[in-house]
Write a protein that holds these residues in place. Structure first.
Motif: not given
Length: 301
Positions: A11-16, A36-43, A46-54
């Motif tokens: 959540l902290e990665a996405l909101t930042a 590290a940030l890219s890996k966190t966002l991909k996790e 993958d968990t949500l099963g959707t793309t959150l941002m381009h």
């Protein structure tokens, strides 16, 4: 369950990333490396099963799914911040903390009297004030770092996920120092002959003033400084022949005292609502309710 695999760092990665507009700026804020940030966002994706941002060279663009999830991520982090602060308040004798952001026009015109009234009715509340531009303050509100923002309502895209309660309507004014040559012969066609202080792109009044200039055929200014700082504007006008487009509340006292003069241009097109911005699902504390009452008392006086 999917929710069990979502961690605070996700959540902290996405909101930042959403708040800073780029992975690089978010990395600096979170003290993480880009991998590290890219890996966190991909996790998280993958968990949500959707793309959150381009992501591209222009920055980041939230998908519809990302914008929806971001709203609830902000709310979750805001609730967590309030919980942690609530425990801290209890450890310090039960004192509440209220964090209020205000745009410059409100900070100059309304806040001094509102705060004076609030201190009388809630002397034990720890009050934290912050002023700034609309975009910066609403981002802090969404992140749970502010409880209330008081200021002009922004465009639809800047108000997503926020609740707005109108207090009054305010317009932009065009002001100069006393004795400026334009006072005796105000002429829109001559505005470009002088240095101009103009609101920056992240100011709530910027699109309204751009529209006013277009409607009145006002050409781009050759000597333009983007600024809404009351302290700078007052001193710059005192030392120059500049003209200043600014929310009326910022300079209301200067106009009343005769230190500045409003040119008689019809700026009614720039009028807009000023009010309270909050997280819609956030519970209103006793201190918050008392502060809102103090604002209304200040408006009526």
């Amino acid at each position: 369950m999917t929710t069990n695999r979502i961690k605070l760092r996700h959540l902290e990665a996405l909101t930042a990333i959403a708040r800073h507009g780029s992975l690089r700026a978010a990395c600096a804020h979170l003290h993480l490396s880009p991998p590290a940030l890219s890996k966190t966002l991909k996790e998280l994706e993958d968990t949500l099963g959707t793309t959150l941002m381009h992501r591209d060279r222009a920055g980041i663009r939230m998908t519809a799914e990302g914008a929806l999830f971001l709203r609830f991520a902000n709310q979750s982090l805001a609730a967590l911040h309030r919980g942690v602060e609530g425990l801290s308040d209890l450890r310090h004798g039960g004192r509440e903390t209220l964090r209020v952001g205000s745009l410059p026009s409100v900070a100059a015109r309304l806040m001094p009297q509102a705060v004076a009234t609030f201190r009388r009715v809630a002397p034990d509340t720890r009050l934290m004030l912050r002023d700034g531009a609309h975009g910066a303050l609403t981002a802090l509100l969404r992140a749970g770092e502010l409880d209330i923002v008081v200021g002009r309502m922004g465009g639809a895209e800047t108000m997503q996920g926020l609740s707005f309660t109108q207090l009054y309507v305010e317009k932009v004014v065009c002001v100069t120092r006393a004795g400026h040559p334009l006072i005796e012969s105000p002429d829109l066609d001559r505005l470009a002959d002088w240095p101009v202080l103009y609101p920056p792109e992240d100011a709530a009044i910027r699109p309204l003033l751009d529209r006013w200039c277009l409607a009145h055929g006002v050409q781009p200014f050759r000597d333009q400084v983007d600024c809404v700082s009351g302290a700078f504007g007052r001193n710059y006008l005192r030392a120059s022949d500049a003209v200043w487009f600014i929310s009326e509340g910022v300079v209301a006292q200067d106009l009343a005292d005769g230190r500045l003069h409003a040119l008689p241009f019809d700026l009614s097109l720039t009028a807009g609502p000023v009010g309270l911005m909050t997280q819609p699902e956030a519970a209103s504390s006793r201190s918050q309710q008392l502060f809102v009452q103090s604002l209304r008392v200040a408006l009526e006086s």
